[in-house]
Scaffold this motif. Structure first.
Motif, PDB file in Angstrom:
ATOM      1  N   VAL A  59       0.820  -1.204   0.000  1.00  0.00           N
ATOM      2  CA  VAL A  59       0.000   0.000   0.000  1.00  0.00           C
ATOM      3  C   VAL A  59       0.857   1.257   0.000  1.00  0.00           C
ATOM      4  O   VAL A  59       0.520   2.255  -0.651  1.00  0.00           O
ATOM      5  CB  VAL A  59      -0.951  -0.005   1.225  1.00  0.00           C
ATOM      6  N   THR A  60       1.957   1.223   0.730  1.00  0.00           N
ATOM      7  CA  THR A  60       2.811   2.411   0.843  1.00  0.00           C
ATOM      8  C   THR A  60       3.409   2.784  -0.509  1.00  0.00           C
ATOM      9  O   THR A  60       3.372   3.936  -0.945  1.00  0.00           O
ATOM     10  CB  THR A  60       3.935   2.173   1.864  1.00  0.00           C
ATOM     11  N   GLU A  61       3.980   1.801  -1.187  1.00  0.00           N
ATOM     12  CA  GLU A  61       4.621   2.062  -2.483  1.00  0.00           C
ATOM     13  C   GLU A  61       3.651   1.917  -3.649  1.00  0.00           C
ATOM     14  O   GLU A  61       3.982   2.245  -4.781  1.00  0.00           O
ATOM     15  CB  GLU A  61       5.801   1.102  -2.669  1.00  0.00           C
ATOM     16  N   LYS A  62       2.452   1.368  -3.374  1.00  0.00           N
ATOM     17  CA  LYS A  62       1.415   1.170  -4.395  1.00  0.00           C
ATOM     18  C   LYS A  62       1.906   0.291  -5.540  1.00  0.00           C
ATOM     19  O   LYS A  62       1.707   0.596  -6.725  1.00  0.00           O
ATOM     20  CB  LYS A  62       0.915   2.527  -4.909  1.00  0.00           C
ATOM     21  N   ILE A  63       2.562  -0.783  -5.131  1.00  0.00           N
ATOM     22  CA  ILE A  63       3.100  -1.732  -6.097  1.00  0.00           C
ATOM     23  C   ILE A  63       2.584  -3.127  -5.731  1.00  0.00           C
ATOM     24  O   ILE A  63       2.647  -3.540  -4.564  1.00  0.00           O
ATOM     25  CB  ILE A  63       4.640  -1.736  -6.106  1.00  0.00           C
ATOM     26  N   ILE A  99       2.601  -4.626 -10.898  1.00  0.00           N
ATOM     27  CA  ILE A  99       1.692  -3.549 -11.281  1.00  0.00           C
ATOM     28  C   ILE A  99       1.920  -2.376 -10.328  1.00  0.00           C
ATOM     29  O   ILE A  99       2.067  -2.567  -9.126  1.00  0.00           O
ATOM     30  CB  ILE A  99       0.214  -3.997 -11.245  1.00  0.00           C
ATOM     31  N   LYS A 100       1.949  -1.174 -10.873  1.00  0.00           N
ATOM     32  CA  LYS A 100       2.195   0.022 -10.059  1.00  0.00           C
ATOM     33  C   LYS A 100       1.130   1.064 -10.355  1.00  0.00           C
ATOM     34  O   LYS A 100       0.844   1.354 -11.517  1.00  0.00           O
ATOM     35  CB  LYS A 100       3.578   0.604 -10.346  1.00  0.00           C
ATOM     36  N   PHE A 101       0.542   1.593  -9.277  1.00  0.00           N
ATOM     37  CA  PHE A 101      -0.463   2.646  -9.439  1.00  0.00           C
ATOM     38  C   PHE A 101       0.227   4.007  -9.421  1.00  0.00           C
ATOM     39  O   PHE A 101       1.047   4.299  -8.550  1.00  0.00           O
ATOM     40  CB  PHE A 101      -1.494   2.577  -8.304  1.00  0.00           C
ATOM     41  N   ASN A 102      -0.124   4.867 -10.401  1.00  0.00           N
ATOM     42  CA  ASN A 102       0.467   6.192 -10.514  1.00  0.00           C
ATOM     43  C   ASN A 102      -0.540   7.250 -10.059  1.00  0.00           C
ATOM     44  O   ASN A 102      -1.576   7.451 -10.704  1.00  0.00           O
ATOM     45  CB  ASN A 102       0.882   6.468 -11.967  1.00  0.00           C
ATOM     46  N   ASP A 103      -0.234   7.895  -8.952  1.00  0.00           N
ATOM     47  CA  ASP A 103      -1.157   8.892  -8.382  1.00  0.00           C
ATOM     48  C   ASP A 103      -1.370  10.076  -9.312  1.00  0.00           C
ATOM     49  O   ASP A 103      -2.466  10.647  -9.369  1.00  0.00           O
ATOM     50  CB  ASP A 103      -0.616   9.412  -7.042  1.00  0.00           C
ATOM     51  N   LYS A 104      -0.331  10.461 -10.027  1.00  0.00           N
ATOM     52  CA  LYS A 104      -0.365  11.690 -10.816  1.00  0.00           C
ATOM     53  C   LYS A 104      -1.514  11.703 -11.822  1.00  0.00           C
ATOM     54  O   LYS A 104      -2.250  12.686 -11.943  1.00  0.00           O
ATOM     55  CB  LYS A 104       0.970  11.874 -11.535  1.00  0.00           C
ATOM     56  N   ASP A 105      -1.674  10.621 -12.562  1.00  0.00           N
ATOM     57  CA  ASP A 105      -2.706  10.577 -13.600  1.00  0.00           C
ATOM     58  C   ASP A 105      -3.658   9.388 -13.443  1.00  0.00           C
ATOM     59  O   ASP A 105      -4.429   9.073 -14.351  1.00  0.00           O
ATOM     60  CB  ASP A 105      -2.063  10.546 -14.988  1.00  0.00           C
ATOM     61  N   SER A 106      -3.601   8.699 -12.280  1.00  0.00           N
ATOM     62  CA  SER A 106      -4.476   7.548 -11.980  1.00  0.00           C
ATOM     63  C   SER A 106      -4.367   6.445 -13.033  1.00  0.00           C
ATOM     64  O   SER A 106      -5.355   5.801 -13.404  1.00  0.00           O
ATOM     65  CB  SER A 106      -5.937   8.013 -11.859  1.00  0.00           C
ATOM     66  N   THR A 107      -3.145   6.242 -13.516  1.00  0.00           N
ATOM     67  CA  THR A 107      -2.902   5.153 -14.467  1.00  0.00           C
ATOM     68  C   THR A 107      -2.136   4.031 -13.769  1.00  0.00           C
ATOM     69  O   THR A 107      -1.708   4.173 -12.623  1.00  0.00           O
ATOM     70  CB  THR A 107      -2.084   5.641 -15.671  1.00  0.00           C
ATOM     71  N   TYR A 108      -1.981   2.919 -14.475  1.00  0.00           N
ATOM     72  CA  TYR A 108      -1.223   1.787 -13.954  1.00  0.00           C
ATOM     73  C   TYR A 108      -0.068   1.479 -14.905  1.00  0.00           C
ATOM     74  O   TYR A 108      -0.214   1.572 -16.128  1.00  0.00           O
ATOM     75  CB  TYR A 108      -2.106   0.545 -13.840  1.00  0.00           C
ATOM     76  N   THR A 109       1.049   1.101 -14.322  1.00  0.00           N
ATOM     77  CA  THR A 109       2.191   0.648 -15.116  1.00  0.00           C
ATOM     78  C   THR A 109       2.371  -0.847 -14.869  1.00  0.00           C
ATOM     79  O   THR A 109       2.490  -1.283 -13.716  1.00  0.00           O
ATOM     80  CB  THR A 109       3.479   1.389 -14.726  1.00  0.00           C
ATOM     81  N   LEU A 110       2.380  -1.613 -15.968  1.00  0.00           N
ATOM     82  CA  LEU A 110       2.553  -3.060 -15.889  1.00  0.00           C
ATOM     83  C   LEU A 110       3.954  -3.429 -16.359  1.00  0.00           C
ATOM     84  O   LEU A 110       4.398  -2.984 -17.421  1.00  0.00           O
ATOM     85  CB  LEU A 110       1.513  -3.776 -16.749  1.00  0.00           C
ATOM     86  N   PHE A 111       4.648  -4.239 -15.574  1.00  0.00           N
ATOM     87  CA  PHE A 111       5.980  -4.708 -15.933  1.00  0.00           C
ATOM     88  C   PHE A 111       5.912  -6.194 -16.276  1.00  0.00           C
ATOM     89  O   PHE A 111       5.186  -6.962 -15.642  1.00  0.00           O
ATOM     90  CB  PHE A 111       6.955  -4.477 -14.776  1.00  0.00           C
ATOM     91  N   ASN A 112       6.683  -6.575 -17.310  1.00  0.00           N
ATOM     92  CA  ASN A 112       6.627  -7.946 -17.832  1.00  0.00           C
ATOM     93  C   ASN A 112       5.188  -8.305 -18.194  1.00  0.00           C
ATOM     94  O   ASN A 112       4.631  -9.326 -17.773  1.00  0.00           O
ATOM     95  CB  ASN A 112       7.186  -8.938 -16.809  1.00  0.00           C
ATOM     96  N   TYR A 113       4.625  -7.433 -19.004  1.00  0.00           N
ATOM     97  CA  TYR A 113       3.216  -7.527 -19.394  1.00  0.00           C
ATOM     98  C   TYR A 113       3.012  -8.588 -20.469  1.00  0.00           C
ATOM     99  O   TYR A 113       3.838  -8.762 -21.382  1.00  0.00           O
ATOM    100  CB  TYR A 113       2.766  -6.165 -19.914  1.00  0.00           C
TER     101      TYR A 113
END
Length: 359
Positions: free
Chosen positions: A167-171, A194-208
């Protein structure tokens, strides 16, 4: 129309209950503050926040323990009536035992109605403030959200899973999203992280990777990193453990309806909270009848014996309530049965004691 007897007993019923609350609440605050003062000082909590927390603490625990306070107050003043031979005088004047019980039922109705409104609309706000403060200052290092093996249905067609979410790192790690059309899976998205991005409320997926399931063969698409948008929020990934306690009656019903449609695994936990908001006020009637039946008889040991019996019964009631509530939250046991079973058992006990007291 209330008689002199009704007004006399009703005044003692409500007055003793209010007095007991006023006596025990400061004691509870003092004991709790003494236990937590080191963490409050260590975290340098502002005094205004501490005062708001103690206010929320008072409402939170008064709402949980009011049946016990009510039970003890009825035993206390009814035992005094019995010791002063006032109960004998009432009954000797031609008043039946059930007529003698009427002002107690009126008092229980007043307390029950107040407790119902209190638990439906006022206590949820206090619960939110109490829990947020506790996790912020007392439970550092612990999260107020479920972080491991989060699995939920976010709409009619999509299911998501995360093995762990920080929750802290949102990962989160080992993320999957499965899309169904009817009973058939049409595609599956997976990512090592998966990482949640606060700035634009998007998600970044790694090894998708995305596997589209076809009639004869599948289409697989992979990518090292992908920024995307999903139709779910971080609240869906990491639900707050005490969320149901913080919602008022209308909000809680809507929330449970939504969670059932999503196939949430925490439905029993939410249902227990909802049913307790009805069962605890109703217990005011049952405990009032038990208290009158136990304490209206003058005993050789006096008020001490009645209080000892009353405290024992009260502790057993709380034990039943906690055990069955936990059982429903942690298993498939019916939340309705779990929350109403103590009232059912003690309702039978109330009838038995009332018949004996009448004799």
């Amino acid at each position: 129309m209330l008689s002199i007897l009704d007004r006399y007993i009703l005044k003692k019923y409500l007055g003793t209950f209010s007095l007991l609350l006023l006596l025990f609440i400061p004691i509870g605050i003092t004991v709790h503050l003494a236990e937590k003062i080191d963490k409050i000082l260590e975290n340098e909590v502002p005094m205004t926040e501490v005062l708001i927390y103690l206010y929320n603490f008072t409402i939170y625990f008064a709402n949980l323990l009011f049946p016990l306070f009510l039970f003890l107050s009825v035993i206390w003043f009814t035992s005094k009536l019995a010791n002063n031979t006032e109960v004998v005088a009432f009954l000797s004047s031609g008043v039946s035992y059930y007529r003698f019980l009427r002002p107690y039922i009126i008092g229980a109705t007043i307390v029950c109605a107040a407790a119902l409104v209190f638990s439906m609309y006022l206590a949820p706000k206090a619960s939110k403030g109490f829990n947020e403060f506790a996790f912020k200052y007392f439970n550092k290092g612990r999260s107020d959200r479920d972080q491991s093996n989060v699995y939920t249905q976010i709409n009619d067609n999509d299911y998501i899973y995360v093995s762990y979410f920080n929750v802290t790192e949102k990962i989160g790690s080992n993320f999957t999203l499965e899309h169904f059309e009817g009973n058939k899976m049409t595609y599956k998205i997976a990512a090592g992280q998966i990482k949640f991005n606060d700035k634009d409320s998007t998600y970044t997926l790694f090894n998708y990777s995305k596997r589209k399931i076809g009639e004869t063969n599948d289409i697989l698409k992979t990518q090292h990193k992908l920024d995307t948008v999903f139709a779910f929020s971080m609240e869906d990934l990491t639900p707050v453990t005490y969320i149901a306690e913080t919602l008022n009656f209308t909000e809680l019903n809507d929330f449970i309806k939504k969670e059932k449609a999503r196939g949430s695994s925490y439905i029993n936990r939410y249902e227990v909270v909802r049913y307790k908001r009805w069962s605890l006020p109703v217990s005011a009637y049952i405990l009032t009848v038990i208290a009158v039946a136990v304490s209206s008889v003058k005993r050789r040991g006096g008020m001490g014996v009645n209080l000892a019996i009353g405290i024992s019964i009260g502790m057993v009631f709380i034990f039943f309530d906690k055990i069955f509530g936990t059982m429903a939250e942690q298993s498939s046991f019916s939340p309705f049965i779990a929350t109403w079973f103590p009232n059912f058992v003690f309702g039978i006990l109330a009838i038995y004691l009332l018949r004996n007291a009448k004799r």
